[in-house]
Design a protein around this motif. Structure first.
Motif, PDB file in Angstrom:
ATOM      1  N   TYR A  35      29.376  62.422  70.577  1.00 20.57           N
ATOM      2  CA  TYR A  35      28.045  61.841  70.676  1.00 20.57           C
ATOM      3  C   TYR A  35      28.055  60.475  69.998  1.00 20.57           C
ATOM      4  O   TYR A  35      28.468  60.354  68.846  1.00 20.57           O
ATOM      5  CB  TYR A  35      26.995  62.746  70.014  1.00 20.57           C
ATOM      6  CG  TYR A  35      26.866  64.076  70.708  1.00 20.57           C
ATOM      7  CD1 TYR A  35      26.042  64.219  71.815  1.00 20.57           C
ATOM      8  CD2 TYR A  35      27.601  65.178  70.268  1.00 20.57           C
ATOM      9  CE1 TYR A  35      25.941  65.445  72.474  1.00 20.57           C
ATOM     10  CE2 TYR A  35      27.500  66.397  70.914  1.00 20.57           C
ATOM     11  CZ  TYR A  35      26.672  66.517  72.016  1.00 20.57           C
ATOM     12  OH  TYR A  35      26.581  67.721  72.670  1.00 20.57           O
ATOM     13  N   VAL A  36      27.585  59.467  70.721  1.00 20.04           N
ATOM     14  CA  VAL A  36      27.581  58.087  70.222  1.00 20.04           C
ATOM     15  C   VAL A  36      26.136  57.613  70.129  1.00 20.04           C
ATOM     16  O   VAL A  36      25.340  57.822  71.065  1.00 20.04           O
ATOM     17  CB  VAL A  36      28.390  57.163  71.167  1.00 20.04           C
ATOM     18  CG1 VAL A  36      28.355  55.722  70.663  1.00 20.04           C
ATOM     19  CG2 VAL A  36      29.823  57.663  71.295  1.00 20.04           C
ATOM     20  N   ASP A  37      25.786  56.978  69.015  1.00 17.60           N
ATOM     21  CA  ASP A  37      24.461  56.397  68.869  1.00 17.60           C
ATOM     22  C   ASP A  37      24.219  55.424  70.013  1.00 17.60           C
ATOM     23  O   ASP A  37      25.101  54.634  70.369  1.00 17.60           O
ATOM     24  CB  ASP A  37      24.367  55.679  67.523  1.00 17.60           C
ATOM     25  CG  ASP A  37      22.992  55.088  67.298  1.00 17.60           C
ATOM     26  OD1 ASP A  37      22.117  55.798  66.785  1.00 17.60           O
ATOM     27  OD2 ASP A  37      22.806  53.899  67.661  1.00 17.60           O
ATOM     28  N   ARG A  38      23.021  55.468  70.579  1.00 21.76           N
ATOM     29  CA  ARG A  38      22.784  54.684  71.800  1.00 21.76           C
ATOM     30  C   ARG A  38      22.937  53.185  71.581  1.00 21.76           C
ATOM     31  O   ARG A  38      23.232  52.453  72.526  1.00 21.76           O
ATOM     32  CB  ARG A  38      21.432  55.029  72.405  1.00 21.76           C
ATOM     33  CG  ARG A  38      20.249  54.843  71.525  1.00 21.76           C
ATOM     34  CD  ARG A  38      19.015  55.313  72.243  1.00 21.76           C
ATOM     35  NE  ARG A  38      18.077  55.894  71.288  1.00 21.76           N
ATOM     36  CZ  ARG A  38      17.021  56.580  71.629  1.00 21.76           C
ATOM     37  NH1 ARG A  38      16.766  56.796  72.892  1.00 21.76           N
ATOM     38  NH2 ARG A  38      16.214  57.066  70.719  1.00 21.76           N
ATOM     39  N   ALA A  39      22.769  52.714  70.350  1.00 24.67           N
ATOM     40  CA  ALA A  39      22.937  51.283  70.073  1.00 24.67           C
ATOM     41  C   ALA A  39      24.408  50.873  70.006  1.00 24.67           C
ATOM     42  O   ALA A  39      24.714  49.686  69.936  1.00 24.67           O
ATOM     43  CB  ALA A  39      22.248  50.919  68.763  1.00 24.67           C
TER      44      ALA A  39
ATOM     45  N   ARG B 183      29.639  52.121  74.583  1.00 24.06           N
ATOM     46  CA  ARG B 183      30.534  51.193  75.286  1.00 24.06           C
ATOM     47  C   ARG B 183      31.287  50.269  74.329  1.00 24.06           C
ATOM     48  O   ARG B 183      31.576  49.122  74.651  1.00 24.06           O
ATOM     49  CB  ARG B 183      29.784  50.396  76.340  1.00 24.06           C
ATOM     50  CG  ARG B 183      29.014  51.268  77.312  1.00 24.06           C
ATOM     51  CD  ARG B 183      29.090  50.758  78.718  1.00 24.06           C
ATOM     52  NE  ARG B 183      28.409  51.636  79.642  1.00 24.06           N
ATOM     53  CZ  ARG B 183      28.967  52.675  80.252  1.00 24.06           C
ATOM     54  NH1 ARG B 183      30.220  52.970  80.032  1.00 24.06           N
ATOM     55  NH2 ARG B 183      28.273  53.418  81.087  1.00 24.06           N
ATOM     56  N   GLN B 184      31.605  50.790  73.146  1.00 24.58           N
ATOM     57  CA  GLN B 184      32.392  50.042  72.167  1.00 24.58           C
ATOM     58  C   GLN B 184      33.725  50.728  71.868  1.00 24.58           C
ATOM     59  O   GLN B 184      34.424  50.347  70.946  1.00 24.58           O
ATOM     60  CB  GLN B 184      31.602  49.857  70.868  1.00 24.58           C
ATOM     61  CG  GLN B 184      30.336  49.051  71.025  1.00 24.58           C
ATOM     62  CD  GLN B 184      29.542  48.947  69.735  1.00 24.58           C
ATOM     63  OE1 GLN B 184      30.021  49.269  68.652  1.00 24.58           O
ATOM     64  NE2 GLN B 184      28.297  48.482  69.845  1.00 24.58           N
TER      65      GLN B 184
ATOM     66  N   ILE C  94      33.281  69.900  78.816  1.00 22.31           N
ATOM     67  CA  ILE C  94      32.291  70.365  79.779  1.00 22.31           C
ATOM     68  C   ILE C  94      31.258  69.260  79.939  1.00 22.31           C
ATOM     69  O   ILE C  94      30.616  68.854  78.963  1.00 22.31           O
ATOM     70  CB  ILE C  94      31.636  71.684  79.335  1.00 22.31           C
ATOM     71  CG1 ILE C  94      32.719  72.758  79.155  1.00 22.31           C
ATOM     72  CG2 ILE C  94      30.592  72.130  80.353  1.00 22.31           C
ATOM     73  CD1 ILE C  94      32.201  74.056  78.581  1.00 22.31           C
ATOM     74  N   VAL C  95      31.104  68.760  81.157  1.00 23.18           N
ATOM     75  CA  VAL C  95      30.305  67.573  81.422  1.00 23.18           C
ATOM     76  C   VAL C  95      29.210  67.911  82.416  1.00 23.18           C
ATOM     77  O   VAL C  95      29.488  68.443  83.498  1.00 23.18           O
ATOM     78  CB  VAL C  95      31.204  66.449  81.994  1.00 23.18           C
ATOM     79  CG1 VAL C  95      30.379  65.226  82.347  1.00 23.18           C
ATOM     80  CG2 VAL C  95      32.318  66.102  81.007  1.00 23.18           C
ATOM     81  N   THR C  96      27.959  67.594  82.061  1.00 16.89           N
ATOM     82  CA  THR C  96      26.872  67.706  83.024  1.00 16.89           C
ATOM     83  C   THR C  96      27.104  66.681  84.130  1.00 16.89           C
ATOM     84  O   THR C  96      27.410  65.527  83.853  1.00 16.89           O
ATOM     85  CB  THR C  96      25.520  67.441  82.351  1.00 16.89           C
ATOM     86  OG1 THR C  96      25.373  68.295  81.217  1.00 16.89           O
ATOM     87  CG2 THR C  96      24.375  67.692  83.312  1.00 16.89           C
ATOM     88  N   SER C  97      26.984  67.112  85.368  1.00 24.13           N
ATOM     89  CA  SER C  97      27.270  66.233  86.503  1.00 24.13           C
ATOM     90  C   SER C  97      25.983  65.895  87.249  1.00 24.13           C
ATOM     91  O   SER C  97      25.159  66.786  87.483  1.00 24.13           O
ATOM     92  CB  SER C  97      28.251  66.934  87.447  1.00 24.13           C
ATOM     93  OG  SER C  97      28.530  66.125  88.555  1.00 24.13           O
ATOM     94  N   PRO C  98      25.799  64.605  87.604  1.00 27.00           N
ATOM     95  CA  PRO C  98      26.750  63.506  87.415  1.00 27.00           C
ATOM     96  C   PRO C  98      26.612  62.872  86.037  1.00 27.00           C
ATOM     97  O   PRO C  98      25.517  62.786  85.490  1.00 27.00           O
ATOM     98  CB  PRO C  98      26.350  62.517  88.510  1.00 27.00           C
ATOM     99  CG  PRO C  98      24.873  62.736  88.693  1.00 27.00           C
ATOM    100  CD  PRO C  98      24.646  64.203  88.436  1.00 27.00           C
ATOM    101  N   ASN C  99      27.729  62.420  85.509  1.00 27.47           N
ATOM    102  CA  ASN C  99      27.784  61.654  84.262  1.00 27.47           C
ATOM    103  C   ASN C  99      29.041  60.788  84.354  1.00 27.47           C
ATOM    104  O   ASN C  99      30.082  61.143  83.802  1.00 27.47           O
ATOM    105  CB  ASN C  99      27.821  62.585  83.043  1.00 27.47           C
ATOM    106  CG  ASN C  99      27.787  61.830  81.726  1.00 27.47           C
ATOM    107  OD1 ASN C  99      28.128  60.654  81.660  1.00 27.47           O
ATOM    108  ND2 ASN C  99      27.391  62.524  80.672  1.00 27.47           N
ATOM    109  N   PRO C 100      28.953  59.683  85.093  1.00 28.35           N
ATOM    110  CA  PRO C 100      30.163  58.887  85.360  1.00 28.35           C
ATOM    111  C   PRO C 100      30.902  58.442  84.104  1.00 28.35           C
ATOM    112  O   PRO C 100      32.130  58.391  84.091  1.00 28.35           O
ATOM    113  CB  PRO C 100      29.620  57.681  86.143  1.00 28.35           C
ATOM    114  CG  PRO C 100      28.333  58.141  86.728  1.00 28.35           C
ATOM    115  CD  PRO C 100      27.761  59.130  85.756  1.00 28.35           C
ATOM    116  N   GLY C 101      30.165  58.118  83.032  1.00 30.71           N
ATOM    117  CA  GLY C 101      30.819  57.675  81.808  1.00 30.71           C
ATOM    118  C   GLY C 101      31.700  58.742  81.202  1.00 30.71           C
ATOM    119  O   GLY C 101      32.871  58.501  80.880  1.00 30.71           O
TER     120      GLY C 101
END
Length: 197
Positions: free
Chosen positions: A89-93, A96-97, A122-129
């Motif tokens: 989990y990455v802080d939204r701010a 992409r770093q 386990i990835v909810t789809s769609p979640n391209p990232g």
């Protein structure tokens, strides 16, 4: 060096900050299948329970927590002990770093020291990232579960990704707690993965 990003193991005082990172994933997305943000007490118990046996990692910069990731047991029966599921989990701010990538890399280097052989995402789809993150690490799609969760008025699919990180020898040593792993080896992994940031 001031301002550099570093990875380390979670500490008790980190828990409120990582709960705040997790909060929007529950309230604003379908990434988490929880409906309600857990209380600080409940979340603290989760962190303590996982961190007792698996790596629970923090990425911070100048004392501010930017992201976290952890591994946990993939399934409960004894024969599954050589598997682990990963979460990040990455802080939204700070998306992409490369923080999620560095944390995932560290988990996949630490888990073999515990005798883990296979990791899952386990990835909810769609979640391209998230799908792209797993594919970039060489995960393979192990399955697609259709309409497996319901949140926000929508039925959601999940993709299971898997990756081999150890040999499937005929007499595997049992799972070791992260607390049994040499601290110098842990620090070496965290330092190396921090350098990528």
């Amino acid at each position: 060096m001031p301002g550099c990003k570093t990875l380390r193991l979670v500490q008790e005082q980190d828990i409120p900050a990582i709960l705040e990172i997790y909060r929007p994933y529950v309230q604003e997305t379908n990434i988490s299948f929880e409906y309600e943000v857990p209380s600080l007490e409940e979340f603290s118990q989760r962190v303590r329970s996982i961190a007792a046996d698996y790596p629970y990692l923090i990425c911070e910069e100048a004392g501010t927590i930017l992201a976290y990731a952890y591994a946990h047991r993939q399934m409960e029966r004894a024969a599954y002990q050589w598997n682990a599921e990963l979460s990040v989990y990455v802080d939204r701010a700070h998306r992409r770093q490369g923080l999620g990538r560095a944390l995932y890399q560290a988990l996949m280097e630490l888990l073999p020291l515990q005798n883990v052989r296979t990791v899952y995402g386990i990835v909810t789809s769609p979640n391209p990232g998230s799908e792209g993150l797993h594919q970039s690490f060489g995960f393979h799609q192990a399955g697609l579960h259709h309409n497996t969760g319901y949140k926000g008025g929508t039925w959601l699919d999940t993709i299971w990704f898997e990756k081999q990180i150890g040999d499937y020898d005929p007499s595997p040593a049992p799972l070791r707690s992260i607390r049994e792993v040499d601290s110098a080896a842990i620090e070496a992994v965290l330092r190396r993965c921090s350098e990528a940031l």
